[in-house]
Design a protein around this motif. Structure first.
Motif, PDB file in Angstrom:
ATOM      1  N   ASP A 176       0.926  -1.179  -0.046  1.00 48.03           N
ATOM      2  CA  ASP A 176      -0.055  -0.123   0.165  1.00 48.03           C
ATOM      3  C   ASP A 176       0.740   1.451  -0.075  1.00 48.03           C
ATOM      4  O   ASP A 176       0.486   2.429  -0.671  1.00 48.03           O
ATOM      5  N   ALA A 177       1.876   1.416   0.758  1.00 53.02           N
ATOM      6  CA  ALA A 177       2.920   2.465   0.950  1.00 53.02           C
ATOM      7  C   ALA A 177       3.445   2.604  -0.836  1.00 53.02           C
ATOM      8  O   ALA A 177       3.606   3.668  -1.044  1.00 53.02           O
ATOM      9  N   ILE A 178       3.815   1.633  -1.470  1.00 53.86           N
ATOM     10  CA  ILE A 178       4.359   1.765  -2.622  1.00 53.86           C
ATOM     11  C   ILE A 178       3.166   2.265  -3.507  1.00 53.86           C
ATOM     12  O   ILE A 178       3.668   3.276  -4.560  1.00 53.86           O
ATOM     13  N   LYS A 179       2.120   1.991  -3.571  1.00 51.87           N
ATOM     14  CA  LYS A 179       1.190   2.486  -4.246  1.00 51.87           C
ATOM     15  C   LYS A 179       0.988   4.042  -3.938  1.00 51.87           C
ATOM     16  O   LYS A 179       0.614   4.668  -4.953  1.00 51.87           O
ATOM     17  N   GLN A 180       0.626   4.173  -2.809  1.00 48.68           N
ATOM     18  CA  GLN A 180       0.379   5.741  -2.538  1.00 48.68           C
ATOM     19  C   GLN A 180       1.379   6.500  -3.076  1.00 48.68           C
ATOM     20  O   GLN A 180       1.354   7.616  -3.427  1.00 48.68           O
ATOM     21  N   PHE A 181       2.778   5.888  -2.784  1.00 43.20           N
ATOM     22  CA  PHE A 181       3.778   6.943  -3.299  1.00 43.20           C
ATOM     23  C   PHE A 181       3.968   7.059  -4.811  1.00 43.20           C
ATOM     24  O   PHE A 181       4.397   8.003  -5.443  1.00 43.20           O
ATOM     25  N   ILE A 182       3.719   5.797  -5.396  1.00 42.61           N
ATOM     26  CA  ILE A 182       3.700   5.933  -6.825  1.00 42.61           C
ATOM     27  C   ILE A 182       2.623   7.112  -7.411  1.00 42.61           C
ATOM     28  O   ILE A 182       2.837   8.010  -8.297  1.00 42.61           O
ATOM     29  N   GLN A 183       1.439   6.846  -6.706  1.00 46.05           N
ATOM     30  CA  GLN A 183       0.559   8.002  -7.091  1.00 46.05           C
ATOM     31  C   GLN A 183       0.796   9.401  -6.778  1.00 46.05           C
ATOM     32  O   GLN A 183       0.928  10.355  -7.444  1.00 46.05           O
ATOM     33  N   PHE A 184       1.714   9.568  -5.677  1.00 48.49           N
ATOM     34  CA  PHE A 184       2.244  10.937  -5.442  1.00 48.49           C
ATOM     35  C   PHE A 184       3.125  11.346  -6.495  1.00 48.49           C
ATOM     36  O   PHE A 184       3.224  12.717  -7.035  1.00 48.49           O
ATOM     37  N   LEU A 185       4.148  10.351  -7.043  1.00 50.07           N
ATOM     38  CA  LEU A 185       5.059  10.856  -8.149  1.00 50.07           C
ATOM     39  C   LEU A 185       4.360  11.008  -9.301  1.00 50.07           C
ATOM     40  O   LEU A 185       4.818  11.894  -9.928  1.00 50.07           O
ATOM     41  N   ASN A 186       3.418  10.422  -9.496  1.00 49.32           N
ATOM     42  CA  ASN A 186       2.593  10.530 -10.935  1.00 49.32           C
ATOM     43  C   ASN A 186       1.872  11.757 -10.762  1.00 49.32           C
ATOM     44  O   ASN A 186       1.732  12.532 -11.956  1.00 49.32           O
ATOM     45  N   ASN A 187       1.684  12.263  -9.524  1.00 50.01           N
ATOM     46  CA  ASN A 187       0.916  13.836  -9.343  1.00 50.01           C
ATOM     47  C   ASN A 187       1.971  14.907  -9.804  1.00 50.01           C
ATOM     48  O   ASN A 187       1.768  15.915 -10.257  1.00 50.01           O
ATOM     49  N   GLU A 188       3.394  14.699  -9.189  1.00 48.72           N
ATOM     50  CA  GLU A 188       4.258  15.565  -9.418  1.00 48.72           C
ATOM     51  C   GLU A 188       4.965  15.452 -10.738  1.00 48.72           C
ATOM     52  O   GLU A 188       5.517  16.529 -11.214  1.00 48.72           O
ATOM     53  N   PHE A 189       5.185  14.391 -11.191  1.00 45.74           N
ATOM     54  CA  PHE A 189       5.974  14.168 -12.451  1.00 45.74           C
ATOM     55  C   PHE A 189       5.363  13.260 -13.471  1.00 45.74           C
ATOM     56  O   PHE A 189       4.430  12.390 -12.982  1.00 45.74           O
ATOM     57  N   LYS A 190       5.591  13.363 -14.618  1.00 45.77           N
ATOM     58  CA  LYS A 190       4.870  12.510 -15.578  1.00 45.77           C
ATOM     59  C   LYS A 190       5.788  11.098 -15.666  1.00 45.77           C
ATOM     60  O   LYS A 190       7.099  11.115 -15.970  1.00 45.77           O
ATOM     61  N   LEU A 191       5.367   9.971 -15.108  1.00 44.32           N
ATOM     62  CA  LEU A 191       6.098   8.812 -15.117  1.00 44.32           C
ATOM     63  C   LEU A 191       5.161   7.449 -15.632  1.00 44.32           C
ATOM     64  O   LEU A 191       4.083   7.651 -15.878  1.00 44.32           O
ATOM     65  N   LYS A 192       6.016   6.499 -15.868  1.00 48.41           N
ATOM     66  CA  LYS A 192       5.319   5.148 -16.256  1.00 48.41           C
ATOM     67  C   LYS A 192       5.718   4.060 -15.346  1.00 48.41           C
ATOM     68  O   LYS A 192       6.849   3.949 -15.156  1.00 48.41           O
TER      69      LYS A 192
END
Length: 391
Positions: free
Chosen positions: A84-100
């Motif tokens: 869950d911590a990984i999913k939340q952090f990936i969502q945070f990164l996706n909001n800040e940067f464009k990532l895949k």
């Protein structure tokens, strides 16, 4: 973000003007630095701590979850004990940067990663096969070990290569391969000494390494899932191994439990006057590596209160480390003496004697025969995962 400036010319009016950029342009020299500055600032504001031992490593402890992040340019690897911590952090990164999001880690910078319940394996099989294909050796007869026993190369023997670029490119590619294949580390550091004027014997020896890689292109490191978190290291030297400079070779390997995590094979910068001095310089280099690794373990909040075990097969070097009295024969290596002794007295390391037949660092200081070579490989958890799976 720091602002970049560039000078432009207005064609119509023939005047020189200065244009201020609101963000760094892709392709400029400072672009990568600006990107990392922005990325690291974002992470630090989100509760991450940057490692002082490796500035590309960031860690965060939040409640019962832990996240480790490793960045290389714009490639990112995440590890955590909470999905869950990984999913939340990936969502945070996706909001800040464009990532895949590429999902579970399977391939990273040429490294092939396989994870099972028994542990994790690293290899560079695809990269190895590409090297063999480029040099037309996919169908060549394989060799059981990378270098002829006790082979000594010199920069003065043999004919100079007509095309040295091919040799240099090969050594560079083999150097990257040592990330997962420490079994060729000694060979590659030997070849690296002749990059300025490579000769035919050097190319022949490098070709033999390719024949060895042909025997097991999927060979790599295996890290058991259940392993102790205690550091132990083996250090060794091959006194006056270089025919041209008479310098010795330092070799060491460091284990975390049963997992090989660090190794090196490198020619020493000065000439040693005795085998004890050469071995002691090897101990000093290994001590520095252990100190750095302890800082890395501290970043992961891994308690390592016990002293790291440092195995050496030279009794004289061990006596120098334990004896606080400086003798005339050791006063010229005073700095290394202070380093090892200080870490010994601080209970950071614990030097121990090991028999030469059980010295694992021999793999990094000299060319070994087939039996001893493969015996040391098995003790280092260097395996061919494809053979294991097929069997």
């Amino acid at each position: 973000m720091a602002q970049s400036w560039t000078k432009i010319k207005e064609i119509n009016k023939g005047k020189h003007q200065v244009c201020r950029l609101t963000k760094s342009l892709y392709g400029l020299k400072q672009a990568s630095r600006q990107w990392f500055a922005k990325f690291s600032t974002t992470l630090l504001s989100h509760g991450f701590t940057r490692s002082k031992s490796d500035y590309t490593l960031f860690t965060r402890f939040q409640g019962s979850s832990f996240i480790a992040l490793l960045v290389y340019v714009d490639d990112i690897v995440l590890a955590s004990d909470s999905v869950d911590a990984i999913k939340q952090f990936i969502q945070f990164l996706n909001n800040e940067f464009k990532l895949k999001d590429l999902g579970d880690l399977k391939f990273f910078l040429g490294l092939e990663i396989a994870q099972t319940s028994k542990g994790l394996s690293l290899c560079q099989r695809k990269y190895t096969l590409e090297i063999l294909e480029d040099y037309g050796l996919l169908a060549v007869k394989a060799s059981k070990f990378p270098m002829e026993t006790n082979l000594k190369l010199s920069r003065h023997n043999g004919d100079v290569l007509d095309n040295p670029a091919s040799y240099r490119r090969l050594v560079g590619r083999l150097l990257y391969l040592t990330i997962t294949q420490p079994d060729i580390a000694y060979s590659v550091q030997t070849f690296s000494q002749f990059m300025d004027t490579p000769r035919q014997p050097h190319m022949d020896a490098a070709t033999r390494v390719l024949r060895y890689l042909k025997s097991s292109p999927g060979q790599g490191l295996f890290y058991p899932a259940n392993s102790a978190s205690h550091l132990k290291a083996f250090c060794d030297s091959d006194r006056a191994g270089c025919l041209d400079t008479r310098r010795s070779v330092t070799g060491y390997c460091v284990f975390l439990g049963e997992s090989l995590i660090s190794w090196k094979s490198k020619k020493q910068v000065t000439v040693s006057r005795s085998s004890a001095e050469a071995e002691y310089r090897s101990m000093a280099a290994t001590t520095c590596e252990i100190t750095w690794l302890l800082h890395m373990l501290n970043d992961f909040k891994i308690d390592h209160s016990q002293p790291a075990l440092l195995f050496c097969d030279n009794q004289a070097a061990l006596h120098i480390a334990a004896n606080p009295v400086f003798h005339e024969r050791t006063k010229h290596i005073e700095i290394d003496c202070h380093l090892v002794r200080d870490k010994f007295q601080e209970n950071v390391i614990r030097p121990l004697h090991v028999k030469s037949m059980h010295q694992l660092a021999d793999l990094f200081t000299k060319a070994l025969g087939s039996n001893l070579f493969h015996s040391l490989l098995s003790k280092m958890n260097i395996i061919n995962i494809f053979n294991v799976v097929s069997s």
